[in-house]
Design an enzyme around this catalytic site. Structure first.
Site, PDB file in Angstrom:
ATOM      1  N   GLU A  13       1.869   4.213   4.436  1.00 21.71           N
ATOM      2  CA  GLU A  13       0.463   4.147   4.841  1.00 21.71           C
ATOM      3  C   GLU A  13       0.282   3.766   6.314  1.00 21.71           C
ATOM      4  O   GLU A  13      -0.796   3.964   6.868  1.00 21.71           O
ATOM      5  CB  GLU A  13      -0.297   3.167   3.930  1.00 21.71           C
ATOM      6  CG  GLU A  13      -0.421   3.710   2.514  1.00 21.71           C
ATOM      7  CD  GLU A  13      -0.930   2.700   1.501  1.00 21.71           C
ATOM      8  OE1 GLU A  13      -1.784   3.070   0.684  1.00 21.71           O
ATOM      9  OE2 GLU A  13      -0.470   1.548   1.512  1.00 21.71           O
ATOM     10  N   ASP A 199      -4.797  10.604  -6.304  1.00 24.24           N
ATOM     11  CA  ASP A 199      -4.696  10.921  -7.741  1.00 24.24           C
ATOM     12  C   ASP A 199      -6.036  10.612  -8.397  1.00 24.24           C
ATOM     13  O   ASP A 199      -6.934  10.077  -7.744  1.00 24.24           O
ATOM     14  CB  ASP A 199      -3.578  10.088  -8.399  1.00 24.24           C
ATOM     15  CG  ASP A 199      -3.810   8.588  -8.223  1.00 24.24           C
ATOM     16  OD1 ASP A 199      -3.239   8.025  -7.298  1.00 24.24           O
ATOM     17  OD2 ASP A 199      -4.614   8.003  -8.965  1.00 24.24           O
TER      18      ASP A 199
HETATM   19  N1  ADE Z   1      -3.574   3.702  -5.349  1.00 29.39           N
HETATM   20  C1  ADE Z   1      -3.464   5.037  -5.430  1.00 29.39           C
HETATM   21  N2  ADE Z   1      -3.745   5.462  -6.680  1.00 29.39           N
HETATM   22  C2  ADE Z   1      -4.034   4.357  -7.399  1.00 29.39           C
HETATM   23  C3  ADE Z   1      -4.385   4.140  -8.757  1.00 29.39           C
HETATM   24  N3  ADE Z   1      -4.486   5.161  -9.605  1.00 29.39           N
HETATM   25  N4  ADE Z   1      -4.603   2.867  -9.169  1.00 29.39           N
HETATM   26  C4  ADE Z   1      -4.480   1.839  -8.293  1.00 29.39           C
HETATM   27  N5  ADE Z   1      -4.142   1.995  -7.020  1.00 29.39           N
HETATM   28  C5  ADE Z   1      -3.922   3.235  -6.557  1.00 29.39           C
END
Ligand code: ADE
Length: 238
Positions: A13, A199
């Site tokens: 990141e 996601d």
């Molecule tokens: N960072 C990226 N995706 C995530 C997720 N599904 N839950 C928590 N932190 C995240």
């Protein structure tokens, strides 16, 4: 002098930002490496703080006490809570709260409320948020502005996701932003959380996350760099 603290949980990141740092120097505190230098002309300190709320809050406190930061930006990735958000899209925080603080049984506290704090959702800096929105518009990057929620959990289950969205609202979920905004709030430091969607925080997350982690992280880091550049040019906006 203005100095921007830039925090990402993971190496992926912040690596793009660190590579662009002019006159970099590194120092250690609380097991973290603080990278000082100029980013596109803006004095910054960049830190991969580690995953989760405690690492994130510790990092802000060290930045405030030892590195003289005047503003804090959190860059990174997140799972979407809102079905209309696409992978890669940017979320600019309007405020940030915890989804895993639940003390309702000993008082009338709604989910997210830390007893004794005068806010349930931590505020972010409107000037920084507006500047980030302008950067996205100028560069044709798709973005939304709204609440970001955080907790010490990777969310990858449709039912848990739906319950967080119902009780907390919010566009996306991640693991540090609220702790960063909380620590900044207590130190009276203006802060902003920027995230790119990696996601959908549901049953597809375990598959999507590794595929899109780097793409989303770099997109958000790119925006953070543009923000730093713009802050360097327009120091009077802060
Ligand atoms: N960072 C990226 N995706 C995530 C997720 N599904 N839950 C928590 N932190 C995240």
């Amino acid at each position: 002098m203005k100095r921007l603290g830039i925090i990402g949980a993971m190496e992926v990141e912040v690596s793009l930002l660190r590579e662009q740092l002019e006159a970099p120097s590194a120092s250690q505190r609380a097991g973290m490496t603080f990278w000082s230098g100029l980013l596109r002309g803006m004095p910054v300190v960049i830190v991969p703080c580690g995953v989760g709320k405690v690492n994130a809050a510790l990092c802000v406190q060290v930045m405030a006490d030892l590195y003289g930061v005047t503003h804090v930006v959190n860059t990174g990735i997140a799972g979407s809570l809102d079905a209309s958000l696409e992978i890669g899209e940017i979320v600019i925080s309007s405020d940030v709260m915890y989804h895993d603080v639940q003390v309702g049984t000993i008082g009338n506290y709604p989910r997210g409320q830390v007893p004794g704090m005068d806010v349930r959702a931590f505020p972010v800096d409107r000037t920084l948020g507006a500047l980030a929105a302008r950067m996205c518009s100028e560069q044709g990057i798709a973005y939304r502005t709204g609440r970001i929620v955080s907790g010490d959990q990777f969310i990858c289950d449709s039912e848990i996701k739906a319950e967080i969205a119902r009780q907390c609202g919010g566009l996306c979920v991640e693991m540090e932003g609220a702790a960063i905004a909380h620590a900044a709030y207590r130190n009276r430091l203006p802060a902003l959380v920027l995230r790119a969607i990696s996601d959908k925080a549901d049953d597809s997350a375990a598959m999507d996350y590794p595929t899109f982690e780097a793409l989303a992280a770099e997109r958000c880091a790119g925006l953070t760099m543009a923000l730093a550049e713009s802050l360097a040019k327009e120091t009077d906006v802060l």
